[in-house]
Scaffold this motif. Structure first.
Motif, short mmCIF file in Angstrom:
data_model
loop_
_atom_site.label_atom_id
_atom_site.label_comp_id
_atom_site.label_asym_id
_atom_site.label_seq_id
_atom_site.Cartn_x
_atom_site.Cartn_y
_atom_site.Cartn_z
N ASP A 57 15.35 -1.28 -6.02
CA ASP A 57 16.56 -2.09 -5.89
C ASP A 57 16.22 -3.31 -5.04
O ASP A 57 16.11 -3.23 -3.82
N GLU A 58 16.06 -4.45 -5.71
CA GLU A 58 15.58 -5.66 -5.04
C GLU A 58 16.64 -6.77 -5.05
O GLU A 58 16.37 -7.92 -5.41
N PRO A 117 5.60 -6.32 -1.81
CA PRO A 117 5.26 -6.66 -3.19
C PRO A 117 6.47 -6.99 -4.04
O PRO A 117 7.60 -6.58 -3.75
N ASP A 118 6.23 -7.73 -5.09
CA ASP A 118 7.22 -7.99 -6.13
C ASP A 118 7.30 -6.72 -7.00
O ASP A 118 6.31 -6.31 -7.60
N GLY A 119 8.48 -6.11 -7.03
CA GLY A 119 8.63 -4.84 -7.75
C GLY A 119 8.31 -4.95 -9.23
O GLY A 119 7.82 -3.97 -9.83
N ILE A 120 8.57 -6.08 -9.83
CA ILE A 120 8.30 -6.22 -11.27
C ILE A 120 6.80 -6.18 -11.53
O ILE A 120 6.35 -5.64 -12.56
N VAL A 144 0.84 -1.21 0.00
CA VAL A 144 0.00 0.00 0.00
C VAL A 144 0.87 1.25 0.00
O VAL A 144 0.65 2.18 -0.78
N GLU A 145 1.87 1.28 0.89
CA GLU A 145 2.74 2.45 0.98
C GLU A 145 3.56 2.63 -0.30
O GLU A 145 3.75 3.77 -0.77
N LEU A 146 4.04 1.53 -0.87
CA LEU A 146 4.86 1.64 -2.06
C LEU A 146 4.04 2.07 -3.27
O LEU A 146 4.48 2.90 -4.08
N GLU A 147 2.84 1.55 -3.41
CA GLU A 147 1.98 1.98 -4.52
C GLU A 147 1.63 3.46 -4.39
O GLU A 147 1.63 4.20 -5.39
N ASN A 197 7.80 4.99 -15.56
CA ASN A 197 8.93 5.61 -14.85
C ASN A 197 9.43 4.73 -13.71
O ASN A 197 10.04 5.22 -12.75
N VAL A 198 9.22 3.42 -13.81
CA VAL A 198 9.68 2.49 -12.79
C VAL A 198 10.55 1.41 -13.44
O VAL A 198 10.23 0.90 -14.51
N ALA A 199 11.66 1.09 -12.78
CA ALA A 199 12.53 -0.01 -13.20
C ALA A 199 12.93 -0.79 -11.96
O ALA A 199 12.87 -0.28 -10.83
N VAL A 200 13.35 -2.03 -12.16
CA VAL A 200 13.69 -2.92 -11.05
C VAL A 200 15.10 -3.46 -11.26
O VAL A 200 15.45 -3.89 -12.36
#
Length: 375
Positions: free
Chosen positions: A197-198, A210-213, A179-182, A221-224
């Motif tokens: 950075d996972e 969550p799984d960042g991918i 929730v916080e990351l979204e 604008n998101v990359a993992v």
């Protein structure tokens, strides 16, 4: 005299963890253990050893500069187009490529602090401003050990080209939840690239992390970032990878790579490791079980240890950090101290962790004796 750039002259020298054999000789003991670099204690996967033996016959040739086979394997694994995937010489090299690709002097890079120690150095080399946002307590009454995503989003301004979110965080082992990351990703401006950075993703057991991918999908604008150095056991071969939602982001990173930097051996080993996922999962489960045992043992000894989602634990030892790390090293245990903050301890094999616990007990006994009148 030819001088390096002032920013380069000011860079601190990287200090890798001590070699345990060297420490054992110095102390005159049979064995020292290294719990400093977050390596897995298992030997290389059998399939990796076989792949390395076969690939050794090709080391007189340059590697495939595009790492096509590895790229295709990663793309298939994550259900993305190969154009979205960039292998690199370890995730740390990809961090540097990201800064080269997106930061000019006068721009900024934002990150939590304390977090992965390369982030401020990347900004320094790029001539960018480092925006370091302090960690906050992840639990009531606990030490500051968790990303403050609300403050991190507020710190982003018109100059910010990159934001790194280390999840789980290195060195504290804590992780931010879905929730916080979204909410954070929705708040960051579209012109700012958020890099999740996972490096320790495989060790996450909290279902709310969550799984960042998956979060990346639909967010250009998101990359993992991920690596083969930790759970996959390839630390000595240096291979990581970036997955970007927008192929243009991946293309920009690809343009900054050092040609042939992912070696023949690294590519072959990574492909073989991916094909050994069942064995990797078993090894990860063993690390997680040992992490739980080590965490409980440290708490029994009075340390305020947060639940880690990585293959290490964090001791928030504050001003006692340097003293305790030195005392452990004097007893043959190499850890990773961060002066004034705490000590990061890799989850080792059970017998290695037992050496650590015995050393901690010896330190505590010595302190108790010193504090006793007449002791």
């Amino acid at each position: 005299m030819v001088d390096a750039r002032p920013a380069v002259q000011a860079l601190p020298a990287y200090r890798p963890g001590r070699n345990p054999a060297d420490l054992a000789r110095e102390l005159g003991v049979a064995r020292a253990v290294k719990l400093a670099s977050n390596e897995v204690s298992f030997p290389p996967l059998p399939a990796v050893v076989q792949a390395l033996a076969a690939a050794a016959a090709e080391t007189h040739r340059y590697p495939d500069n595009g790492a096509v086979v590895l790229t295709a394997a990663l793309a298939e694994r994550y259900g993305v187009d190969p154009a979205q995937v960039v292998p690199g010489c370890g995730a740390v090299m990809l961090c540097q490529q990201l800064a080269q690709a997106f930061n000019d002097p006068g721009s900024s890079i934002a990150f939590a602090w304390r977090s992965f120690e390369m982030y401020p150095l990347l900004a320094q080399v790029a001539g960018a401003r480092a925006i370091a946002v302090p960690l906050v307590s992840g639990r009531q009454g606990g030490p500051a050990d968790t990303h403050d995503l609300e403050a991190l989003a507020a710190a982003v301004d018109g100059t910010t080209r990159l934001v790194f979110v280390c999840n789980p965080n290195n060195p504290t082992g804590t992780a931010v939840r879905r929730v916080e990351l979204e909410r954070f990703l929705d708040a960051v401006p579209a012109q700012t690239l958020v890099v999740l950075d996972e490096a320790y993703r495989e060790f996450v057991t909290d279902p709310d992390v969550p799984d960042g991918i998956e979060l990346m999908r639909g967010r250009p604008n998101v990359a993992v970032l991920r690596t083969f150095s930790k759970a996959w056991g390839l630390a000595g071969l240096r291979v990581g990878y970036l997955v970007a939602e927008d192929p243009a982001v991946a293309d920009a990173v690809r343009r900054t790579h050092v040609p042939f930097s992912v070696s023949v051996l690294a590519q072959a080993a990574a492909v073989a490791a991916l094909a050994s996922e069942d064995e990797v999962r078993r090894r990860v489960a063993a690390v997680v079980a040992e992490r739980d045992r080590l965490t409980a043992a440290l708490r029994e000894r009075g340390f305020d240890v947060a639940d880690s989602q990585a293959n290490f634990v964090w001791l928030p030892t504050g001003d006692r950090t340097a003293e305790l790390a030195a005392a452990l090293e004097a007893r043959g245990v190499i850890t990773r101290p961060f002066a004034g903050d705490g000590i990061r301890i890799t989850v080792g094999a059970p017998d290695e962790d037992d050496v650590l616990l015995a050393a901690l007990d010896a330190v505590a006994l010595e302190r108790s004796a010193a504090a006793t009148p007449g002791g």
